[in-house]
Enzyme design. Structure first.
Site, PDB file in Angstrom:
ATOM      1  N   ASP A 305      -2.142   3.465  13.634  1.00  0.00           N
ATOM      2  CA  ASP A 305      -1.572   3.157  12.326  1.00  0.00           C
ATOM      3  C   ASP A 305      -1.147   4.497  11.732  1.00  0.00           C
ATOM      4  O   ASP A 305      -1.615   5.557  12.154  1.00  0.00           O
ATOM      5  CB  ASP A 305      -2.562   2.405  11.427  1.00  0.00           C
ATOM      6  CG  ASP A 305      -1.818   1.701  10.278  1.00  0.00           C
ATOM      7  OD1 ASP A 305      -0.660   2.065   9.998  1.00  0.00           O
ATOM      8  OD2 ASP A 305      -2.401   0.796   9.658  1.00  0.00           O
TER       9      ASP A 305
HETATM   10  C1  BGC Z   1       0.311   0.110   7.527  1.00  0.00           C
HETATM   11  C2  BGC Z   1       0.988  -0.455   8.761  1.00  0.00           C
HETATM   12  C3  BGC Z   1       2.443  -0.092   8.758  1.00  0.00           C
HETATM   13  C4  BGC Z   1       2.570   1.416   8.696  1.00  0.00           C
HETATM   14  C5  BGC Z   1       3.991   1.929   8.707  1.00  0.00           C
HETATM   15  C6  BGC Z   1       0.586   1.584   7.373  1.00  0.00           C
HETATM   16  O1  BGC Z   1       0.134   2.026   6.138  1.00  0.00           O
HETATM   17  O2  BGC Z   1      -1.066  -0.131   7.576  1.00  0.00           O
HETATM   18  O3  BGC Z   1       0.812  -1.845   8.797  1.00  0.00           O
HETATM   19  O4  BGC Z   1       3.091  -0.627   9.872  1.00  0.00           O
HETATM   20  O5  BGC Z   1       1.953   1.875   7.497  1.00  0.00           O
HETATM   21  O6  BGC Z   1       4.640   1.656   7.524  1.00  0.00           O
END
Ligand code: BGC
Length: 795
Positions: A305
């Site tokens: 993530d």
């Molecule tokens: C989220 C993800 C997301 C990523 C990119 C993170 O903060 O938890 O679900 O895909 O950001 O935007």
């Protein structure tokens, strides 16, 4: 005694001598120590975290992927291996982290080998933050359709939009969170609170997205069930919350839906921010090397993530393949770690091979569109990928709308001449939205929001959407009323509308319940909206309540009011919201949406699962002590009557269930465990998907309108000797759309039960175990409206 051994002797476990530790555990300790040189300096000196690792067993080394799952994976890996055989170590390591580029995440291009930069983009309900893209319904709304075909079409349409914009990896679908915590801030992104339903959703959406040629990036692996303290140092100093789940719940509840999507060939998995059994999910060797890459034979790559990588060497050896969005703890350090022997070159080659294999698996090397993703301040020609998706969005919007109360035939409307509309949720806001790429708000503004002051079509954060337009309920009802040459009166601002319209046929009141990433909800209802409903009901003998909600919304403040004659859970329907709703209100579509979660009478009925754990410890814990008992399973066990149970939803017609029959597919005795000589393929042991039982019944339309019934199969798995926990009395193990059926028409419905459907995770054998004995089963219209009962005997 060496330094490591001395260290282990200081640990609080009695008799835990380092000499008895498995070699791999010692490796873990070495990894931990080694990574300290790569970790960022911390301002607060934390208590030792070493003792905590005991909850998450070490699994090393990281298994390399070999493409043995299918000929398609074999070819993809062979091509990837050929490509990486030409790469230098510096090029290999550069592939394993994010670089600047037009996308939310970008890998580097390697022009001399014709390898393009790969583009990663949010999110689960469509391309976010762009012009000329669609705003699809959120995952939870899609789950409420209980319709495999629509789920797949949804994935396909979303995939087509990602592809059209040159996105290689779509960041979705979501099964973590699953919805363990009723107030969870991101439950709406996922596909409902039941693992079986979410599994069908994950598989169908993944298949659709990948059929369009885009890699599906399943997220968030694993146990990402609350937003509070999902990351380190959120609020107070300290590590992220640790979701501590037992072995059975891990497999039977949280891993389950991911298995289905992996089986469909998903090419990427995103590891989550929080700790899982005390070890950060992106460096948790048990979850990555063990469960994902060994038990489930994952052939693709694990991406962190965003900024979710918490250490360098530890994450590399635990199975992380790609860190995003920047160099994280790798970058040049990873090359250094290979040179000094902390990470093997094979491991780094495996990371790169996995990333490229996913790309080849989807044939993306053949004429893939270039990324077309822009900031709203950039002048560019439109890149329109919306196609005719508005139609599908409207259809899913209606199919996922759940009618939960309808007295005196209030709905469908019978040519009403005079309607009134109330409530902040009926209209679009005067100013679209502050955060130009997120209709429902970003991560920064949503703390404390109970409601969105305007019609809610999606939640907030990275899973949000950027609709090309929003058809509000007001717009859609104006269209209808105008066509019928009727009259409409409205008040979208007052909490206590003053003027009664005694000649009105019905009053509609629109409320919502908001949620967004980074924050859990503060409750399941808000007083303003409850008062608004009661005030409208006091004026109007036929009050219809429409709730747009990012998850559970309790309704007991007014549900029994005699003037509240109809109630719709209208979910998060996407850009065609008003049209979808009007088609239900006017009866063009007979409702067949079903609740993908349990709506309790009181918030307290959720017990410890109402809120996530909140502690300000340096190492906060969330103990999943309920095991398998989340959502309706918990209500069944505690014998608490919900207001509206999981799977519930009304229709404008009625259905009967008759003629239940059950049989086992195999005549010979079934082995308890899958055949160990058969190698694992992606998703898990292939025999887990063998059909072992079949259940059939007849469903007939007994009313006077055409309609579709969602027949649901619930199964009780017999407990066995030595189980560490009992199995819920009933778990969803099948659903089928019967219809559309004309009045009087009947249909035979069939449910297939796989080996996994009838198995439990045996914590001693570390295998799915088919129980011997009698499996009681029920077919019905919800988890509590059980119409037929039978059983299946496995010998
Ligand atoms: C989220 C993800 C997301 C990523 C990119 C993170 O903060 O938890 O679900 O895909 O950001 O935007």
């Amino acid at each position: 005694m060496d330094y490591l051994s001395q260290l282990f002797h200081q640990l609080p476990w009695p008799g835990f001598l380092v000499e008895q530790l498995p070699f791999s555990f010692r490796n873990l300790a070495i990894v931990l120590l080694a990574t300290s040189s790569l970790t960022r300096p911390s301002t607060v000196s934390p208590p030792s975290e070493l003792p905590y690792y005991g909850l998450s067993p070490p699994v090393y080394p990281s298994p390399p992927a070999n493409g043995s799952s299918s000929p398609r994976w074999t070819l993809a890996h062979a091509r990837a291996r050929t490509a990486i055989s030409h790469l230098t170590l510096a090029e290999l390591t550069s592939l394993t982290h994010g670089h600047p580029g037009p996308c939310v995440g970008n890998t580097p291009a390697i022009p001399r080998l014709n390898l393009p930069a790969l583009c990663f983009y949010d999110g689960p309900s469509g391309v976010r933050g762009q012009e000329f893209v669609s705003a699809f319904p959120a995952g939870i709304h899609v789950a409420a359709t209980f319709d495999r075909a629509l789920m797949r079409q949804y994935g396909r349409a979303i995939g087509a939009e990602f592809r059209g914009r040159g996105v290689n990896v779509a960041l979705g679908p979501v099964a973590g969170p699953l919805g363990r915590v009723a107030t969870g801030g991101r439950n709406w992104e996922g596909l409902g609170s039941d693992p079986y339903l979410a599994g069908i959703g994950m598989a169908s959406v993944t298949r659709g997205v990948q059929d369009a040629g885009v890699v599906a990036g399943l997220k968030h692996w694993l146990l990402n069930e609350q937003e509070w303290r999902r990351r380190k140092d959120q609020g107070t100093p300290g590590e992220a919350v640790s979701s501590n789940a037992g072995d059975r719940a891990l497999r039977e509840v949280y891993v389950w839906p991911f298995m289905d999507a992996l089986r469909e060939g998903a090419g990427a998995v995103m590891c989550s921010y929080q700790r899982a059994n005390h070890s950060y999910a992106c460096q948790n060797s048990k979850l990555l090397n063990g469960v994902l890459k060994t038990e489930l034979g994952f052939e693709g790559f694990v991406v962190s993530d965003w900024d979710g990588q918490m250490a360098g060497v530890a994450s590399a050896n635990a199975g992380l393949d790609l860190t995003m969005p920047g160099p994280g703890y790798w970058g040049d350090h990873l090359e250094q770690a290979v040179r000094n022997g902390s990470v093997s070159e094979e491991r780094v080659a495996d990371m790169a091979e996995r990333i490229l294999a996913a790309w080849y698996y989807l044939d993306q090397e053949k004429a893939y569109p270039l990324p077309a993703l822009y900031d709203n301040l950039e002048k560019h020609l439109p890149v329109d990928v919306m196609d005719d998706h508005a139609q599908l969005i409207e259809e899913i919007g209606a199919a996922g709308t759940v009618l939960v109360k309808n007295v005196n035939g209030t709905l469908p409307f019978n040519k009403p001449r005079f309607l009134c509309m109330y409530g902040y949720d009926a209209i679009v806001k005067a100013v679209p939205w502050k955060n130009h790429d997120r209709y429902g708000g970003g991560y920064e503004v949503n703390f404390g929001w109970n409601t969105l002051n305007g019609t809610l079509i999606t939640g907030g954060g990275s899973g949000s959407t950027t609709p090309p337009y929003v058809v509000s309920p007001f717009q859609a009802l104006q269209e209808r009323v105008a066509k019928d040459r009727g009259v409409l009166r409205w008040d979208f601002y007052s909490e206590d509308p003053e003027t009664p319209y005694v000649n009105a046929d019905s009053c509609l009141v629109f409320i919502n319940a908001y949620a967004g990433e980074s924050f859990d909800r503060t409750g399941l209802a808000d007083e303003f909206s409850d008062r608004l409903v009661l005030n409208v009901a006091a004026l109007c003998a036929s009050t219809i309540v429409v709730i747009h909600s990012a998850g559970i919304r309790t309704v007991d403040a007014w549900i029994d009011h005699p003037n509240v004659t109809a109630v719709l859970f209208a979910g998060l329907p996407g850009q065609e919201s008003g049209h979808s709703l009007a088609s239900i209100l006017y009866g063009d579509v007979n409702p067949s949406g079903r609740l993908p979660y349990t709506v309790a009478r009181n918030e307290s009925d959720y017990g410890p699962l109402l809120n996530g754990s909140v502690s300000f410890d340096y190492f906060p814990d969330s103990n999943f002590t309920e095991g398998l008992y989340i959502d309706y399973r918990a209500f069944d066990r505690a014998d608490i009557t919900p207001r509206f149970e999981f799977g519930f939803g009304l229709s404008y017609t009625t259905f009967s269930y008759t003629a239940l029959s059950t049989f086992l597919v195999v005549s010979t005795a079934l082995s308890e465990f899958p055949d160990p000589s058969i190698p694992i393929t992606q998703g898990g042991h292939a025999q887990l998907w063998d059909i072992v039982g079949v259940v059939r019944c007849a469903v007939a339309n007994t009313g006077d309108r055409a309609g579709t019934e969602i027949a649901q199969l619930y199964v009780g798995i017999p407990d066995g000797e030595g189980d560490d926990d009992t199995t819920p009395v009933r778990q969803l193990r099948g659903f089928s759309r019967a219809g559309p059926l004309a009045p009087g028409e009947a249909l035979e419905v069939e449910f297939e039960l796989t080996r996994r459907d009838l198995s439990v995770w045996d914590v001693v054998a570390q295998q799915w175990r088919l129980r011997k004995g009698e499996y009681p089963l029920w077919v019905g219209a919800s988890s509590r409206d059980l119409r037929l009962q039978g059983s299946l005997v496995v010998e």
